[in-house]
Scaffold this active site. Structure first.
Site, PDB file in Angstrom:
ATOM      1  N   SER A  45       0.828  -1.216   0.012  1.00 36.69           N
ATOM      2  CA  SER A  45      -0.058   0.057   0.057  1.00 36.69           C
ATOM      3  C   SER A  45       0.921   1.339   0.224  1.00 36.69           C
ATOM      4  O   SER A  45       1.804   1.442   0.659  1.00 36.69           O
ATOM      5  CB  SER A  45      -0.756  -0.044   1.148  1.00 36.69           C
ATOM      6  OG  SER A  45      -1.725   1.021   1.244  1.00 36.69           O
ATOM      7  N   GLY A  46       0.571   2.236  -0.798  1.00 35.36           N
ATOM      8  CA  GLY A  46       1.246   3.479  -0.924  1.00 35.36           C
ATOM      9  C   GLY A  46       2.577   3.632  -0.921  1.00 35.36           C
ATOM     10  O   GLY A  46       3.039   4.627  -0.478  1.00 35.36           O
ATOM     11  N   SER A  74      -1.735  -3.790  -0.686  1.00 35.73           N
ATOM     12  CA  SER A  74      -2.441  -2.771  -1.475  1.00 35.73           C
ATOM     13  C   SER A  74      -3.982  -2.836  -0.868  1.00 35.73           C
ATOM     14  O   SER A  74      -4.434  -3.919  -0.734  1.00 35.73           O
ATOM     15  CB  SER A  74      -2.592  -3.013  -2.965  1.00 35.73           C
ATOM     16  OG  SER A  74      -3.566  -2.335  -3.627  1.00 35.73           O
ATOM     17  N   GLU A  76      -6.538  -2.673  -2.282  1.00 34.36           N
ATOM     18  CA  GLU A  76      -7.362  -3.247  -3.531  1.00 34.36           C
ATOM     19  C   GLU A  76      -7.042  -4.610  -3.496  1.00 34.36           C
ATOM     20  O   GLU A  76      -7.386  -5.378  -4.453  1.00 34.36           O
ATOM     21  CB  GLU A  76      -7.155  -2.672  -4.822  1.00 34.36           C
ATOM     22  CG  GLU A  76      -7.624  -1.197  -5.041  1.00 34.36           C
ATOM     23  CD  GLU A  76      -9.094  -1.127  -4.861  1.00 34.36           C
ATOM     24  OE1 GLU A  76      -9.844  -1.737  -4.337  1.00 34.36           O
ATOM     25  OE2 GLU A  76      -9.615   0.161  -5.303  1.00 34.36           O
ATOM     26  N   HIS A  95      -3.802  -3.061 -11.996  1.00 35.80           N
ATOM     27  CA  HIS A  95      -5.004  -2.185 -11.650  1.00 35.80           C
ATOM     28  C   HIS A  95      -4.185  -0.469 -11.742  1.00 35.80           C
ATOM     29  O   HIS A  95      -3.349  -0.406 -10.842  1.00 35.80           O
ATOM     30  CB  HIS A  95      -5.653  -2.005 -10.599  1.00 35.80           C
ATOM     31  CG  HIS A  95      -6.556  -1.098  -9.960  1.00 35.80           C
ATOM     32  ND1 HIS A  95      -7.305  -0.349 -10.795  1.00 35.80           N
ATOM     33  CD2 HIS A  95      -6.446  -0.136  -8.995  1.00 35.80           C
ATOM     34  CE1 HIS A  95      -8.032   0.723 -10.073  1.00 35.80           C
ATOM     35  NE2 HIS A  95      -7.438   0.815  -9.193  1.00 35.80           N
ATOM     36  N   HIS A  97      -4.801   3.948 -12.818  1.00 31.07           N
ATOM     37  CA  HIS A  97      -5.765   4.961 -13.017  1.00 31.07           C
ATOM     38  C   HIS A  97      -5.178   5.925 -14.254  1.00 31.07           C
ATOM     39  O   HIS A  97      -4.760   7.108 -14.071  1.00 31.07           O
ATOM     40  CB  HIS A  97      -5.776   6.043 -11.701  1.00 31.07           C
ATOM     41  CG  HIS A  97      -6.186   5.556 -10.591  1.00 31.07           C
ATOM     42  ND1 HIS A  97      -5.952   6.063  -9.356  1.00 31.07           N
ATOM     43  CD2 HIS A  97      -6.652   4.096 -10.327  1.00 31.07           C
ATOM     44  CE1 HIS A  97      -6.482   5.062  -8.408  1.00 31.07           C
ATOM     45  NE2 HIS A  97      -6.746   4.022  -8.922  1.00 31.07           N
ATOM     46  N   TYR A 116      -7.249  -1.196 -33.600  1.00 35.22           N
ATOM     47  CA  TYR A 116      -7.069  -2.654 -33.351  1.00 35.22           C
ATOM     48  C   TYR A 116      -6.121  -3.011 -32.097  1.00 35.22           C
ATOM     49  O   TYR A 116      -6.317  -4.100 -31.644  1.00 35.22           O
ATOM     50  CB  TYR A 116      -6.805  -3.633 -34.711  1.00 35.22           C
ATOM     51  CG  TYR A 116      -5.234  -3.167 -34.958  1.00 35.22           C
ATOM     52  CD1 TYR A 116      -4.294  -3.968 -34.539  1.00 35.22           C
ATOM     53  CD2 TYR A 116      -5.017  -2.698 -36.175  1.00 35.22           C
ATOM     54  CE1 TYR A 116      -3.321  -4.048 -34.889  1.00 35.22           C
ATOM     55  CE2 TYR A 116      -3.916  -2.302 -36.496  1.00 35.22           C
ATOM     56  CZ  TYR A 116      -2.698  -3.014 -35.903  1.00 35.22           C
ATOM     57  OH  TYR A 116      -1.460  -2.866 -36.378  1.00 35.22           O
ATOM     58  N   HIS A 158     -13.035   5.997 -11.475  1.00 38.62           N
ATOM     59  CA  HIS A 158     -11.859   5.208 -10.747  1.00 38.62           C
ATOM     60  C   HIS A 158     -10.710   4.936 -11.558  1.00 38.62           C
ATOM     61  O   HIS A 158      -9.684   5.599 -11.607  1.00 38.62           O
ATOM     62  CB  HIS A 158     -12.393   4.219  -9.811  1.00 38.62           C
ATOM     63  CG  HIS A 158     -11.380   3.660  -8.912  1.00 38.62           C
ATOM     64  ND1 HIS A 158     -11.498   2.744  -7.942  1.00 38.62           N
ATOM     65  CD2 HIS A 158      -9.944   3.605  -9.095  1.00 38.62           C
ATOM     66  CE1 HIS A 158     -10.624   2.328  -7.409  1.00 38.62           C
ATOM     67  NE2 HIS A 158      -9.391   2.788  -8.217  1.00 38.62           N
ATOM     68  N   TYR A 211       0.266 -14.552 -33.681  1.00 42.19           N
ATOM     69  CA  TYR A 211       1.297 -13.744 -34.018  1.00 42.19           C
ATOM     70  C   TYR A 211       2.262 -13.595 -33.045  1.00 42.19           C
ATOM     71  O   TYR A 211       2.324 -13.807 -31.877  1.00 42.19           O
ATOM     72  CB  TYR A 211       0.431 -12.276 -34.107  1.00 42.19           C
ATOM     73  CG  TYR A 211       1.440 -11.017 -34.531  1.00 42.19           C
ATOM     74  CD1 TYR A 211       1.601 -10.799 -35.954  1.00 42.19           C
ATOM     75  CD2 TYR A 211       2.003 -10.121 -33.290  1.00 42.19           C
ATOM     76  CE1 TYR A 211       2.513  -9.684 -36.095  1.00 42.19           C
ATOM     77  CE2 TYR A 211       2.628  -9.090 -34.050  1.00 42.19           C
ATOM     78  CZ  TYR A 211       3.165  -8.756 -35.220  1.00 42.19           C
ATOM     79  OH  TYR A 211       3.816  -7.820 -35.465  1.00 42.19           O
TER      80      TYR A 211
END
Ligand SMILES: [Zn+2]
Length: 221
Positions: A45-46, A74, A76, A95, A97, A116, A158, A211
């Site tokens: 976290s942080g 974290s 989350e 995840h 932002h 694409y 978010h 590919y």
């Protein structure tokens, strides 16, 4: 060290997110999951990504128990475990932002395929999950449900989540979704973009599966 390889990967890709400006400050979090051990390595976290060391990365199981850590995980972490519990083939969650993707999350609009590059997400567009406060079980639940069979989902007001079979793959999806979001934003500023059709996106997705270098562990791009 428990999950050394996964912890080193989390450190490497945390720095990349910061260098490529896909995360702002200490926002965002990434994890890698070792299915044999039933453990995930997740950013603390942080903490500044550029100062992160493998021993700072937190190891947890999917029942919310800390297994090896000097730091708090974290906020989350439940978002990450939610994805591993529901989507059995994935081994990494990113995840962030990032600016342009988050603009679409603020509009609560999906990111549509103006290019694409984001076809690797496996769905036609990046859907947007309803708003819940960060770190809540409701957010974790709605994110994975809205993501469905795909590999990317927006969180209203978010940010963005991508997942993949490897951390490099999940990272590439974040970079490609953000690139597409920027094109969508900029093209709408001066005109009306033409979106690719379902068939066109599907054809690119199928092409991405074969590919690239066979041994690179990377699909597409
Ligand atoms: Zn967030």
């Amino acid at each position: 060290m428990v999950l050394r390889e996964e912890r080193e990967l989390v450190v490497e890709y945390g720095k990349k997110l910061s260098q490529e400006k896909l995360s702002v400050g200490t926002s965002g979090n990434i994890s890698a999951y070792n299915a044999e051990e039933g453990l995930m390595a997740i950013t603390p976290s942080g903490m500044d990504y550029m100062k992160l060391k493998p021993e700072d990365v937190v190891v947890m199981d999917l029942d919310s128990h800390l297994v090896d850590s000097n730091r708090k995980p974290s906020s989350e972490w439940a978002l990450h475990t939610g994805f591993y519990l529901k989507k059995k083939d994935i081994r990494a969650v990113v995840h962030t932002h990032p600016k342009y993707s988050t603009i679409f999350a603020v509009l609560r609009e999906p990111i549509r395929p103006v290019h694409y590059a984001m076809a690797g997400i496996g769905t036609y567009e990046v859907p947007c999950a309803p708003y819940y406060m960060y770190g809540t079980p409701e957010l974790a639940h709605t994110a994975v449900e809205t993501c469905g069979e795909g590999r990317a989902v927006l969180l209203a007001n978010h940010g963005l989540i991508t997942c993949g079979e490897t951390l490099p793959q999940a990272y590439d999806l974040t970079a490609n979704v953000e690139y597409t979001a920027e094109l969508a934003y900029r093209s709408r500023a001066i005109g009306q973009p033409v979106y690719l059709s379902e068939e066109e996106v599907k054809a690119v997705y199928e092409s991405f599966q074969t590919y690239g270098q066979a041994d690179s562990g990377k699909k597409g791009y």
